[in-house]
Write a protein that holds these residues in place. Structure first.
Motif, PDB file in Angstrom:
ATOM      1  N   ALA A 615       0.835  -1.206   0.000  1.00 38.06           N
ATOM      2  CA  ALA A 615       0.000   0.000   0.000  1.00 38.06           C
ATOM      3  C   ALA A 615       0.863   1.246   0.000  1.00 38.06           C
ATOM      4  O   ALA A 615       0.436   2.307  -0.470  1.00 38.06           O
ATOM      5  N   ILE A 616       2.052   1.120   0.553  1.00 41.44           N
ATOM      6  CA  ILE A 616       3.034   2.204   0.491  1.00 41.44           C
ATOM      7  C   ILE A 616       4.372   1.582   0.099  1.00 41.44           C
ATOM      8  O   ILE A 616       4.607   0.386   0.310  1.00 41.44           O
ATOM      9  N   ALA A 617       5.233   2.396  -0.443  1.00 44.87           N
ATOM     10  CA  ALA A 617       6.548   1.905  -0.850  1.00 44.87           C
ATOM     11  C   ALA A 617       7.449   1.755   0.367  1.00 44.87           C
ATOM     12  O   ALA A 617       7.309   2.459   1.365  1.00 44.87           O
ATOM     13  N   SER A 618       8.380   0.829   0.249  1.00 40.70           N
ATOM     14  CA  SER A 618       9.273   0.570   1.377  1.00 40.70           C
ATOM     15  C   SER A 618      10.275   1.693   1.598  1.00 40.70           C
ATOM     16  O   SER A 618      10.921   1.742   2.642  1.00 40.70           O
ATOM     17  N   ASN A 619      10.388   2.590   0.634  1.00 39.80           N
ATOM     18  CA  ASN A 619      11.315   3.710   0.797  1.00 39.80           C
ATOM     19  C   ASN A 619      10.616   4.987   1.251  1.00 39.80           C
ATOM     20  O   ASN A 619      11.169   6.084   1.130  1.00 39.80           O
ATOM     21  N   SER A 620       9.398   4.878   1.737  1.00 37.37           N
ATOM     22  CA  SER A 620       8.681   6.050   2.236  1.00 37.37           C
ATOM     23  C   SER A 620       9.459   6.683   3.384  1.00 37.37           C
ATOM     24  O   SER A 620      10.084   5.982   4.193  1.00 37.37           O
ATOM     25  N   GLN A 621       9.407   8.004   3.461  1.00 35.60           N
ATOM     26  CA  GLN A 621      10.126   8.711   4.513  1.00 35.60           C
ATOM     27  C   GLN A 621       9.272   8.748   5.775  1.00 35.60           C
ATOM     28  O   GLN A 621       8.154   9.270   5.763  1.00 35.60           O
ATOM     29  N   ILE A 622       9.810   8.195   6.855  1.00 37.23           N
ATOM     30  CA  ILE A 622       9.087   8.134   8.127  1.00 37.23           C
ATOM     31  C   ILE A 622       9.619   9.230   9.028  1.00 37.23           C
ATOM     32  O   ILE A 622      10.834   9.381   9.207  1.00 37.23           O
ATOM     33  N   MET A 623       8.716   9.985   9.623  1.00 37.54           N
ATOM     34  CA  MET A 623       9.089  11.133  10.436  1.00 37.54           C
ATOM     35  C   MET A 623       8.313  11.127  11.752  1.00 37.54           C
ATOM     36  O   MET A 623       7.171  10.658  11.809  1.00 37.54           O
ATOM     37  N   LEU A 624       8.947  11.642  12.787  1.00 30.86           N
ATOM     38  CA  LEU A 624       8.301  11.874  14.079  1.00 30.86           C
ATOM     39  C   LEU A 624       8.238  13.377  14.301  1.00 30.86           C
ATOM     40  O   LEU A 624       9.233  14.083  14.074  1.00 30.86           O
ATOM     41  N   PHE A 625       7.109  13.855  14.754  1.00 30.31           N
ATOM     42  CA  PHE A 625       6.974  15.281  15.029  1.00 30.31           C
ATOM     43  C   PHE A 625       7.271  15.539  16.503  1.00 30.31           C
ATOM     44  O   PHE A 625       6.617  15.007  17.384  1.00 30.31           O
ATOM     45  N   GLY A 626       8.278  16.361  16.761  1.00 30.87           N
ATOM     46  CA  GLY A 626       8.661  16.686  18.130  1.00 30.87           C
ATOM     47  C   GLY A 626       9.851  15.856  18.588  1.00 30.87           C
ATOM     48  O   GLY A 626      10.559  15.234  17.789  1.00 30.87           O
ATOM     49  N   ASP A 627      10.053  15.848  19.878  1.00 32.00           N
ATOM     50  CA  ASP A 627      11.210  15.163  20.454  1.00 32.00           C
ATOM     51  C   ASP A 627      11.156  13.668  20.172  1.00 32.00           C
ATOM     52  O   ASP A 627      10.076  13.058  20.135  1.00 32.00           O
ATOM     53  N   GLN A 628      12.321  13.090  19.993  1.00 38.37           N
ATOM     54  CA  GLN A 628      12.434  11.654  19.711  1.00 38.37           C
ATOM     55  C   GLN A 628      11.757  10.805  20.767  1.00 38.37           C
ATOM     56  O   GLN A 628      11.226   9.723  20.478  1.00 38.37           O
ATOM     57  N   ALA A 629      11.735  11.270  22.025  1.00 43.33           N
ATOM     58  CA  ALA A 629      11.169  10.489  23.119  1.00 43.33           C
ATOM     59  C   ALA A 629       9.676  10.248  22.948  1.00 43.33           C
ATOM     60  O   ALA A 629       9.127   9.287  23.504  1.00 43.33           O
ATOM     61  N   TYR A 630       8.985  11.108  22.188  1.00 39.28           N
ATOM     62  CA  TYR A 630       7.540  10.940  22.016  1.00 39.28           C
ATOM     63  C   TYR A 630       7.197   9.617  21.341  1.00 39.28           C
ATOM     64  O   TYR A 630       6.146   9.044  21.609  1.00 39.28           O
ATOM     65  N   GLY A 631       8.060   9.147  20.452  1.00 38.90           N
ATOM     66  CA  GLY A 631       7.746   7.922  19.719  1.00 38.90           C
ATOM     67  C   GLY A 631       8.957   7.045  19.509  1.00 38.90           C
ATOM     68  O   GLY A 631       9.115   6.435  18.447  1.00 38.90           O
ATOM     69  N   SER A 632       9.797   6.939  20.532  1.00 36.13           N
ATOM     70  CA  SER A 632      11.069   6.226  20.371  1.00 36.13           C
ATOM     71  C   SER A 632      10.890   4.741  20.098  1.00 36.13           C
ATOM     72  O   SER A 632      11.807   4.090  19.588  1.00 36.13           O
ATOM     73  N   SER A 633       9.727   4.187  20.423  1.00 38.82           N
ATOM     74  CA  SER A 633       9.534   2.765  20.137  1.00 38.82           C
ATOM     75  C   SER A 633       9.357   2.500  18.640  1.00 38.82           C
ATOM     76  O   SER A 633       9.545   1.363  18.182  1.00 38.82           O
ATOM     77  N   ILE A 634       9.012   3.522  17.854  1.00 35.79           N
ATOM     78  CA  ILE A 634       8.808   3.316  16.411  1.00 35.79           C
ATOM     79  C   ILE A 634      10.109   2.970  15.701  1.00 35.79           C
ATOM     80  O   ILE A 634      10.173   1.946  14.997  1.00 35.79           O
ATOM     81  N   PRO A 635      11.168   3.764  15.841  1.00 32.78           N
ATOM     82  CA  PRO A 635      12.420   3.354  15.170  1.00 32.78           C
ATOM     83  C   PRO A 635      12.976   2.044  15.707  1.00 32.78           C
ATOM     84  O   PRO A 635      13.618   1.293  14.960  1.00 32.78           O
ATOM     85  N   PHE A 636      12.727   1.728  16.977  1.00 30.77           N
ATOM     86  CA  PHE A 636      13.216   0.445  17.489  1.00 30.77           C
ATOM     87  C   PHE A 636      12.527  -0.712  16.777  1.00 30.77           C
ATOM     88  O   PHE A 636      13.186  -1.632  16.281  1.00 30.77           O
TER      89      PHE A 636
END
Length: 719
Positions: A615-636
């Motif tokens: 449904a989306i390409a594997s090279n889509s750019q993933i971004m977090l809005f605000g400090d990394q701590a808000y969503g740090s589990s996503i990059p992990f």
């Protein structure tokens, strides 16, 4: 003149005999069962949480993947504020068990097990089998030990290594076993229990303990930094001075031991300094790690200034919660301390005239201290200054009166091995608590003091049980603890019953985060702040843990009190532990229900599903809005780098100033200018930033997932 007997008074605040404990097999079953239920079973849920939990796991994940054991990285940015040993252990666990919450938290659970074994050994050796058993169950069922091992922080490892170093220190100075069948060790029998030799006879030769001490101290430094040295040497030096054993320092092998310490602790620090230069203003690892993260953090001037300092009264009172239910027995120890102070004072003042000039002098000294800038520098509040003034007055009174009575200034110059443990543990707990009452702090920073406090509390419980039938004081204070526990249990049961009744007709909603009364929860910097956000609707999702907790507090305290009245002391104290264990199991179930709020794993899973289904390409750019701590589990959980919009802050700030930092930092204008252009954009928006993103992007956003107020949006329809 004071008699020779008075000259040889021993410090015996909590003197206990080697009382019999439960049978070794029963003790092993109980302790292993509690650990499996409370710590091992809890490794599987919830997923890694945002903020410190997933951030630290991501640093270990990068280490496991790259093999770089020197420089920590988070989202590709140098992460230089932490010592490496916890990350080494987690990286090994990741290599063995994969990148998941179980592997991330397994080293902590094992550290708890080792801490329990050490506490059992120390209590068993110094006070007897019963105290060793009580120390172990208290560590396993204390609220703070349980709560502060739910996230990936180094405090439990620091507690283990510092306690091991102190135990080896004490064994080096008093190498002979403190068994009651040895004639040179006084046995203070005070009850019907038969003295018994500890079941486990761990042994290391007198030449091994010093090197164990230096090794454990080096591991503590690699766990938390130089604060480990402050705690250990402040405790050790104070102990050597008070006991007048500083001449025995040669037993500690200072030359060869210090060399061993450096061989273990120095290489990483040197390599980290050499590999990490050229940051902000020319600063590198040495400035950032030693000056910024140690000195400036203590003074509350760390860059960035993202740490709180609890008010003094709250800092001290919270320990009644973190050590619950065993904090209910602390008055037993305080009463013993008071009796000992009265005894010391009465013996001395019987031979010298009463003189209260010390009080005025000490108050003047304390007032001068405050005026000299200490008050401002260390952020004292009125409660902390009052405690310090009282403590200085007591020390001044005791020392001056002993000098005037022509006896050694310290009452600790001749004490037996049992009393040595009491003194050493008391000093260490005091050092840790006072240090963090002055410094910036989080609730869990004082975890290293829990073992000493709980071990001494276990000794007072043993003593009270031995003298329950003969000492009105012991009986009064242990009864007070039971009455308090029953009263608290009744209040908690009523509160939980009210919540269950109020939510009886409300449907169960697994997304508990959407039901909370949010008040800038992402801006909380204290770990327990989320407890104030519950609503009646949210309570409907907590029926099972609330029911378990209500049943535990309704029956457990009453059963323990009844067993105490029957003089079944071990069963009564164990019943308290079982009550706390059931409550902690209920607390963990509730904690897992908060998973969607505290973790963003579902968003990482959603991204992976969209990529798998094309449904989306594997090279889509993933971004977090605000400090990394808000969503740090996503990059992990995604296992790859993400961009941060307006996120060059807190733990990412200093690492971002190095010339090799990847270009992951975007501004709001960068986002607005590229939104809808080029590669697809997926933006994770925390609850706290929803309004800001809505103002920025308006209706140019397509919602892919929403959970607990957090959202995953994209700039074009999927497909």
């Amino acid at each position: 003149m004071i008699t020779q007997t008075s000259n040889k008074l021993h410090f015996s605040i909590l003197a206990t005999s080697f009382a019999g404990g439960p049978r070794p097999r029963n003790a092993a079953i109980i302790l292993s069962g509690l650990w499996l239920l409370l710590f091992f079973a809890a490794l599987f849920t919830p997923p890694l949480l945002d903020d410190a939990d997933a951030t630290h796991a991501e640093a270990a994940q990068a280490m496991a993947r790259t093999g770089d054991l020197v420089t920590l990285h988070v989202d590709g940015i140098r992460y230089l504020e932490k010592a490496p040993l916890p990350y080494w252990l987690v990286a090994i666990s990741f290599r063995l068990f994969g990148f998941n919450a179980f592997a991330a938290h397994l080293p902590q659970a094992l550290a708890v097990a080792l801490l329990v074994l050490l506490g059992h050994r120390w209590g068993n050796h110094a006070f007897g089998a019963r105290t060793g058993f009580y120390t172990a169950i208290a560590l396993l069922t204390s609220a703070g030990v349980f709560l502060f091992t739910r996230i990936l922080i180094p405090e439990v490892l620091l507690s283990l290594f510092l306690a091991a170093a102190l135990y080896a220190f004490l064994k080096t100075l008093t190498p002979e076993p403190a068994y009651p069948d040895q004639p040179n060790v006084p046995l203070l029998t005070a009850g019907p229990d038969t003295p018994e030799r500890p079941a486990l006879t761990w042994y290391a030769g007198p030449h091994v303990y010093p090197y164990l001490m230096w090794s454990a101290l080096a591991l503590a430094v690699l766990t938390k930094g130089l604060v480990a040295l402050v705690f250990f040497f402040a405790t050790a030096v104070t102990y050597l001075v008070l006991t007048d054993t500083w001449r025995e320092v040669r037993r500690l092998k200072p030359a060869s031991g210090a060399l061993l310490f450096l061989l273990i602790a120095a290489p990483w620090h040197i390599l980290a300094g050499l590999r990490n230069t050229g940051g902000a203003n020319g600063h590198g690892f040495f400035w950032f790690y030693f000056w910024n993260e140690h000195v400036l953090r203590f003074l509350g001037r760390r860059i960035p200034r993202d740490y709180n300092k609890l008010p003094g009264y709250l800092f001290w009172l919270q320990h009644l919660v973190w050590l619950f239910p065993w904090s209910l027995f602390i008055p037993l120890g305080l009463a013993a301390i008071w009796r000992r102070v009265q005894h010391q004072t009465s013996v001395i003042t019987a031979h010298i005239p009463r003189d209260y000039s010390w009080a005025g002098a000490a108050l003047v000294v304390g007032f001068g201290f405050s005026l000299s800038g200490l008050y401002i520098l260390l952020h004292f509040d009125l409660a902390e200054f009052a405690v310090l003034a009282i403590f200085l007055n007591l020390i001044f009174q005791l020392v001056t009166r002993r000098i005037r009575a022509h006896i050694p200034p310290s009452p600790f110059h001749r004490i037996d091995p049992q009393q040595s443990s009491i003194l050493l543990l008391s000093i260490f707990a005091t050092v840790v608590l006072v240090f963090f009452s002055l410094s910036t702090n989080q609730e869990y920073y004082t975890l290293p003091a829990y073992l000493p406090i709980l071990l001494l509390t276990a000794a007072t419980i043993t003593r009270a049980e031995q003298t329950f039938s003969t000492s009105p004081g012991s009986r009064r204070w242990i009864t007070f603890a039971h009455i308090t526990l029953v009263a608290l249990g009744a209040l908690i049961t009523v509160a939980l019953a009210y919540g269950l009744w109020s939510s009886r007709s409300l449907p169960y909603n697994p997304d508990i985060g959407s039901l909370l009364a949010h008040r800038a929860v992402g801006d909380y910097t204290l770990s327990t702040s989320h407890l104030f956000d519950l609503t009646t609707e949210a309570f409907a999702a907590l029926r099972l843990p609330a029911t378990l907790a209500a049943l535990a507090f309704a029956a457990g305290p009453l059963a323990a009190w009844w067993l105490r009245a029957q003089r079944r002391h071990i069963a009564a104290t164990t019943a308290i532990a079982f009550t706390a264990a059931v409550f902690l199991i209920a607390a963990h179930i509730a904690f897992a229900r908060f998973g969607p709020l505290l973790s963003s794993k579902d968003f990482a899973v959603k991204i992976q599903q969209l990529e798998t289904s094309h449904a989306i390409a594997s090279n889509s750019q993933i971004m977090l809005f605000g400090d990394q701590a808000y969503g740090s589990s996503i990059p992990f959980y995604l296992g790859r780098q993400v961009a941060l919009v307006d996120g060059r802050s807190t733990s990412m700030l200093f690492g971002s100033t190095f010339p090799d930092a990847p270009p992951i930092f975007l501004s709001s204008s960068d986002l607005l200018g590229t939104w809808g252009k080029g590669t697809r954009k997926l933006l994770f928006v925390p609850l706290e930033k929803r309004d800001e993103v809505d103002r920025l992007l308006g209706d140019r956003q397509i919602l892919l997932l929403q959970s607990s107020g957090k959202a995953l949006i994209t700039d074009r329809p999927p497909g």
